[in-house]
Design a protein around this motif. Structure first.
Motif, short mmCIF file in Angstrom:
data_model
loop_
_atom_site.label_atom_id
_atom_site.label_comp_id
_atom_site.label_asym_id
_atom_site.label_seq_id
_atom_site.Cartn_x
_atom_site.Cartn_y
_atom_site.Cartn_z
N ARG A 15 2.74 0.58 -16.44
CA ARG A 15 2.19 1.24 -15.32
C ARG A 15 2.02 0.30 -14.15
O ARG A 15 1.54 -0.65 -14.47
CB ARG A 15 0.89 2.07 -15.68
CG ARG A 15 0.01 2.58 -14.44
CD ARG A 15 0.14 4.16 -14.48
NE ARG A 15 -0.86 4.67 -13.22
CZ ARG A 15 -1.84 5.34 -13.21
NH1 ARG A 15 -2.38 5.72 -14.23
NH2 ARG A 15 -2.52 5.60 -12.32
N PHE A 61 -0.25 -0.02 -10.78
CA PHE A 61 -1.46 0.71 -10.26
C PHE A 61 -1.47 0.59 -8.70
O PHE A 61 -0.87 -0.42 -8.25
CB PHE A 61 -2.96 0.30 -10.77
CG PHE A 61 -3.02 0.58 -12.22
CD1 PHE A 61 -3.62 1.68 -12.35
CD2 PHE A 61 -2.47 -0.27 -13.25
CE1 PHE A 61 -4.00 1.86 -13.81
CE2 PHE A 61 -2.51 0.14 -14.48
CZ PHE A 61 -3.46 1.18 -14.67
N ASN A 108 -4.30 0.30 -6.81
CA ASN A 108 -4.95 -0.53 -6.41
C ASN A 108 -5.01 -2.01 -7.18
O ASN A 108 -5.99 -2.71 -7.34
CB ASN A 108 -6.63 -0.18 -6.70
CG ASN A 108 -6.88 0.25 -8.30
OD1 ASN A 108 -5.97 0.22 -8.89
ND2 ASN A 108 -8.16 0.28 -8.83
N PHE A 109 -3.70 -2.51 -7.30
CA PHE A 109 -3.41 -3.62 -7.74
C PHE A 109 -4.01 -3.92 -9.11
O PHE A 109 -5.11 -4.29 -9.47
CB PHE A 109 -3.89 -4.86 -6.65
CG PHE A 109 -3.22 -4.97 -5.59
CD1 PHE A 109 -1.85 -5.04 -5.16
CD2 PHE A 109 -4.06 -4.73 -4.40
CE1 PHE A 109 -1.30 -5.09 -3.99
CE2 PHE A 109 -3.35 -4.62 -3.03
CZ PHE A 109 -2.07 -4.73 -2.96
N GLY A 110 -3.19 -3.52 -10.16
CA GLY A 110 -3.58 -3.79 -11.66
C GLY A 110 -3.58 -5.14 -12.17
O GLY A 110 -2.91 -5.57 -13.16
N ILE A 111 -3.87 -6.22 -11.23
CA ILE A 111 -3.72 -7.63 -11.82
C ILE A 111 -5.17 -8.16 -12.10
O ILE A 111 -6.24 -7.59 -11.56
CB ILE A 111 -3.04 -8.51 -10.73
CG1 ILE A 111 -3.82 -8.57 -9.41
CG2 ILE A 111 -1.80 -8.31 -10.52
CD1 ILE A 111 -3.78 -9.57 -8.55
N PHE A 112 -5.25 -9.26 -13.03
CA PHE A 112 -6.39 -9.73 -13.30
C PHE A 112 -6.90 -10.80 -12.40
O PHE A 112 -6.21 -11.96 -12.58
CB PHE A 112 -6.53 -10.14 -14.82
CG PHE A 112 -5.73 -9.13 -15.46
CD1 PHE A 112 -6.43 -7.81 -15.39
CD2 PHE A 112 -4.72 -9.24 -16.42
CE1 PHE A 112 -5.62 -6.71 -16.28
CE2 PHE A 112 -4.07 -8.24 -17.21
CZ PHE A 112 -4.68 -7.00 -17.07
N ARG A 113 -7.44 -10.70 -11.25
CA ARG A 113 -7.57 -11.50 -10.10
C ARG A 113 -8.30 -12.86 -10.52
O ARG A 113 -7.94 -13.93 -10.06
CB ARG A 113 -8.46 -10.90 -9.01
CG ARG A 113 -7.82 -9.81 -8.41
CD ARG A 113 -8.95 -8.93 -7.29
NE ARG A 113 -8.37 -7.56 -7.03
CZ ARG A 113 -7.76 -7.62 -5.93
NH1 ARG A 113 -7.79 -8.48 -4.89
NH2 ARG A 113 -7.35 -6.31 -5.55
#
Lengths: 291, 247
Positions: free
Chosen positions: B85, B87, B89-94
């Motif tokens: 998936r 996302f 709303n940006f599914g990254i680990f900032r």
């Protein structure tokens, strides 16, 4: 110099508690109000193994840590897991109930007496104008090692990366195959284990009393909030910052008078209220969470 | 009889607090197909993705993946059997580096898939190179632009060998240049035979990329067909612009 030494001693204890608390808040987004009681379980079990049973200190410490981990695992299964996915505030209520039950059990089993894990005279060391015991030096060094190990696990291991990923974006982490059910349980047990270690720290450095649980919890929460909720390193720094404020409040003369020692804890908490009014996200808080 | 669908949704409904969010949706997605999911805001597109990826449980109906009923399977298990998936709303680990963002995706794969990838660190560098982000591998993901974040997330999902990709508005808030890069990456995924379900508001983008388009409105499937048929359909204009009803 003595203020600095005292800050290191009090701050190290709070930092261990706050690390576990920040981990749980960061990953599960729940408040655990029974954390201070987990600390007491660790401390009292160690006392029981070392003093009445006469076992060596390392065995007592290991026993205290294992019991702390077991109690936190059971607590997760009974007081957190059935509730936290329904509403994040439910565990706040269930862990308050749990803290009352644990308080009662601790009083019943260990009686309303102060207990110290080490009752022999402590060897004191002079550092310039300051005095510190050998046990306190060992505890401070142990805290540095423990926090460094935590940093290494979080930043350099696969499980640490999974924890940090879940803190940053839990749904994205699950969409990569990271099981939140397993991770939540693991993080809660790690938090309880850290609390048990902090309880052993208190039992070695000072005395344990059955009513200490709530005070310990509140101090850890003060560090969590001041550091920026869910920010582990912010909570660690805030622990030392709060300890420094507490020591300064009663350790130096204010307008020619010393503040009574009983106000020590209140001053730090008043500072938290002021801090939250000025910067509600905490000293190191952001709009997004991070580990 | 056509090929076995990779994803099959049967009579799916979701009601939350007596409000019908999704109602009786049926959908089959064939392997290698790119299906666009469009509809106005509030039509239930992201909720539909949440049900397929396991974050919401359907009130009734079922979701099948490779003919296995996955309706009650937790999201992490669905990911491990091949559903990825991206996302909205940006599914990254900032606060993790770009390198760790990709590495954690590989580390979360089932053991046999992880072993098949070989040297994970080499694979991470290859993945970052694919989207021209290898030069900033050690930087935190929070330092990226919106478009770069999207590319990172797409590349990560792509490299983790997911068979079905659910892309939720991959071009939202992204510059035209980045949109073209994202479009190229999705085409590459399509060429590789990946199956993609994509939510988008950018209709020309959907028309360029998709084999088939589904239109949702108020939680119901109201149209389905080839992109060019849907694009000129009066019902679509009615849904988006409130034109006179089709008779």
């Amino acid at each position: 110099m003595q203020l600095l030494v005292n800050t290191l001693i009090a701050g190290s204890f709070a930092a261990i508690m706050a690390t576990g608390l920040a981990l749980v808040y960061g990953v599960l987004r729940v408040f655990n109000l029974a954390l201070g009681q987990f600390a007491l379980v660790g401390g009292y079990v160690t006392w029981w193994l070392v003093q009445p049973l006469g076992l060596p200190l390392p065995v007592g410490i290991l026993g205290g840590i294992v019991c702390g981990a077991l109690v936190s695992w059971l607590s997760f299964e009974i007081a957190v897991r059935p509730f936290y996915k329904r509403h994040p505030l439910l565990p706040l209520v269930s862990t308050i109930a749990l803290s009352q039950i644990l308080d009662g059990l601790i009083q019943l089993i260990f009686k309303e007496q102060t207990r110290s894990i080490l009752i022999r005279a402590k060897e004191m060391v002079h550092l310039g104008s300051a005095v510190i015991s050998m046990e306190q030096i060992k505890l401070i060094i142990f805290t540095v090692v423990l926090l460094s190990a935590t940093a290494w696990i979080l930043h350099s291991t696969s499980i640490g990366r999974r924890i940090r990923a879940t803190v940053a974006h839990s749904q994205a982490a699950e969409s990569l195959g990271i099981s939140s059910a397993l991770l939540h349980r693991l993080v809660f047990i790690i938090s309880g284990t850290l609390a048990a270690i902090a309880g052993i720290y208190v039992g070695i450095d000072q005395n344990l009393t059955p009513v200490l649980g709530f005070t310990i919890t509140i101090k850890a929460y003060a560090a969590l909030i001041a550091g920026g909720k869910g920010n582990i390193w912010g909570a660690v720094i805030a622990s030392y910052f709060i300890a420094a404020i507490e020591q300064l409040a009663v350790g130096i003369k204010w307008f020619g008078y010393y503040l009574p020692a009983g106000y020590q804890g209140s001053v730090a908490l008043m500072l938290i209220i002021v801090l939250l009014l000025i910067k509600p996200t905490g000293l190191f808080g952001r709009t997004s969470r991070f580990a | 009889m056509g090929p076995m669908p990779l994803l099959s949704v049967k009579n799916l409904s979701l009601t939350i607090e007596s409000q019908k969010i999704l109602h009786g949706i049926d959908l089959d997605v064939e392997p290698g197909e790119v299906v666009g999911l469009i509809g106005p805001n509030g039509s239930g597109k992201t909720t539909f993705f949440n049900v397929i990826s396991g974050f919401l449980k359907p009130t009734s109906g079922s979701v099948f993946f490779r003919e296995e009923n996955i309706s009650t399977m937790p999201p992490s298990l669905r990911a491990r059997i091949g559903i990825g998936r991206v996302f909205q709303n940006f599914g990254i680990f900032r606060d993790m580096t770009l390198f760790d963002n990709v590495l954690v995706a590989f580390e979360s794969l089932p053991k046999e898939q992880r072993t098949a990838l070989g040297d994970l660190k080499k694979k991470v560098n290859e993945t970052l190179k694919l989207v021209d982000l290898d030069h900033c591998a050690k930087k935190k993901a929070s330092s990226l632009s919106g478009g770069q974040m999207r590319l990172l997330e797409l590349a990560r999902t792509f490299a983790a060998r997911k068979e079905l990709l659910l892309l939720d508005e991959p071009t939202a808030g992204v510059s035209p240049k980045m949109t073209s890069q994202i479009s190229d990456l999705i085409r590459l995924l399509k060429k590789e035979g990946r199956t993609i379900l994509i939510i988008e508001h950018d209709l020309p983008f959907i028309r360029r990329i998709c084999d088939r388009v589904i239109v949702l409105d108020l939680g119901e499937k109201v149209l389905e067909g080839k992109p060019e048929e849907i694009h000129s359909h009066a019902k679509l204009k009615e849904i988006y612009f409130g034109a006179d009803p089709v008779t």
